[in-house]
Design a protein around this motif. Structure first.
Motif, mmCIF file in Angstrom:
data_model
loop_
_atom_site.group_PDB
_atom_site.id
_atom_site.type_symbol
_atom_site.label_atom_id
_atom_site.label_comp_id
_atom_site.label_asym_id
_atom_site.label_seq_id
_atom_site.Cartn_x
_atom_site.Cartn_y
_atom_site.Cartn_z
ATOM 1 N N UNK A 139 -24.612 79.411 46.746
ATOM 2 C CA UNK A 139 -25.959 79.271 46.200
ATOM 3 C C UNK A 139 -26.392 77.822 46.051
ATOM 4 N N UNK A 140 -25.465 76.899 46.280
ATOM 5 C CA UNK A 140 -25.773 75.508 45.968
ATOM 6 C C UNK A 140 -25.582 74.572 47.160
ATOM 7 N N UNK A 141 -25.956 74.991 48.351
ATOM 8 C CA UNK A 141 -25.748 74.182 49.553
ATOM 9 C C UNK A 141 -26.514 72.864 49.517
ATOM 10 N N UNK A 142 -27.608 72.794 48.777
ATOM 11 C CA UNK A 142 -28.404 71.571 48.719
ATOM 12 C C UNK A 142 -27.939 70.604 47.630
ATOM 13 N N UNK A 143 -27.036 71.042 46.777
ATOM 14 C CA UNK A 143 -26.536 70.158 45.725
ATOM 15 C C UNK A 143 -25.661 69.079 46.334
ATOM 16 N N UNK A 144 -25.681 67.915 45.688
ATOM 17 C CA UNK A 144 -24.769 66.861 46.119
ATOM 18 C C UNK A 144 -23.397 67.122 45.501
ATOM 19 N N UNK A 145 -22.385 66.514 46.072
ATOM 20 C CA UNK A 145 -21.042 66.677 45.520
ATOM 21 C C UNK A 145 -20.982 66.090 44.110
ATOM 22 N N UNK A 146 -21.735 65.032 43.885
ATOM 23 C CA UNK A 146 -21.808 64.454 42.541
ATOM 24 C C UNK A 146 -22.341 65.486 41.546
ATOM 25 N N UNK A 147 -23.383 66.221 41.928
ATOM 26 C CA UNK A 147 -23.946 67.249 41.039
ATOM 27 C C UNK A 147 -22.932 68.365 40.793
ATOM 28 N N UNK A 148 -22.206 68.755 41.826
ATOM 29 C CA UNK A 148 -21.199 69.812 41.679
ATOM 30 C C UNK A 148 -20.123 69.361 40.693
ATOM 31 N N UNK A 149 -19.673 68.115 40.834
ATOM 32 C CA UNK A 149 -18.636 67.582 39.942
ATOM 33 C C UNK A 149 -19.170 67.516 38.523
ATOM 34 N N UNK A 150 -20.384 67.012 38.359
ATOM 35 C CA UNK A 150 -20.958 66.915 37.009
ATOM 36 C C UNK A 150 -21.125 68.294 36.382
ATOM 37 N N UNK A 151 -21.560 69.268 37.168
ATOM 38 C CA UNK A 151 -21.684 70.633 36.648
ATOM 39 C C UNK A 151 -20.336 71.173 36.217
ATOM 40 N N UNK A 152 -19.313 70.878 36.993
ATOM 41 C CA UNK A 152 -17.969 71.342 36.676
ATOM 42 C C UNK A 152 -17.471 70.690 35.381
ATOM 43 N N UNK A 153 -17.678 69.386 35.262
ATOM 44 C CA UNK A 153 -17.250 68.661 34.063
ATOM 45 C C UNK A 153 -17.989 69.176 32.834
ATOM 46 N N UNK A 154 -19.259 69.514 33.013
ATOM 47 C CA UNK A 154 -20.073 69.995 31.887
ATOM 48 C C UNK A 154 -19.955 71.488 31.657
ATOM 49 N N UNK A 155 -19.127 72.158 32.448
ATOM 50 C CA UNK A 155 -18.883 73.586 32.249
ATOM 51 C C UNK A 155 -20.009 74.482 32.727
ATOM 52 N N UNK A 156 -20.775 74.051 33.682
ATOM 53 C CA UNK A 156 -21.895 74.870 34.181
ATOM 54 C C UNK A 156 -21.437 75.735 35.327
#
Length: 156
Positions: A139-156
């Motif tokens: 669902x998140x093909x347009x997200x940057x890897x930075x956004x994916x990492x930040x989401x992971x760190x923030x528990x999203x």
């Protein structure tokens, strides 16, 4: 009037005495969370560099890198296919594949591993007898890897 003033002063001081430790704990937790978040992000960014990736890359670009590795090492498996789902399930369950060691020994495996982590997080189905119907697209093909990492760190 002097007596009312003393009561008010005692009341205000009581509130302050009880509030200061709570405020200090809240501030400390916020600082710790922020420091931890920055630390995790920098560690993961170092891994990205080791794997030939950048924080600005999108998940879609990561998917392409993952497919390149699959083409070289897992002939015939296409990202997001039934076979890919089975490979992810096999690698992430049990002790057959020491993923951390695989990434350490072969940094070129990093993009596939990272994509598999994202895929696993979004699509894993514990019912291995009846896997997902493989309309499995991230669902998140347009997200940057930075956004994916930040989401992971923030528990999203």
């Amino acid at each position: 009037m002097n007596r009312e003033w003393k009561k008010t002063l005692v009341w205000v001081l009581s509130i302050l005495i009880f509030s200061i430790p709570l405020i200090a704990v809240a501030i400390e937790q916020q600082i710790s969370k922020k420091d931890l978040s920055n630390e995790d992000t920098s560690v993961e960014q170092t891994l990205l560099e080791d794997w030939g990736l950048t924080p600005e890359m999108t998940v879609s670009q990561l998917k392409e890198s993952a497919q390149e590795y699959l083409n070289e090492h897992y002939s015939g498996i296409q990202v997001d296919s039934v076979e890919f789902h089975r490979l992810v399930t096999k690698m992430f369950n049990g002790d057959t594949y020491p993923l951390a060691q695989m990434v350490k020994d072969d940094p070129a495996f990093g993009p596939l591993y990272f994509y598999m982590c994202i895929y696993y997080d979004e699509h894993y189905d514990e019912n291995l007898e009846n896997p997902l119907l493989y309309s499995a697209k991230l669902n998140n093909l347009d997200k940057t890897l930075k956004q994916v990492i930040e989401d992971d760190v923030n528990g999203k």
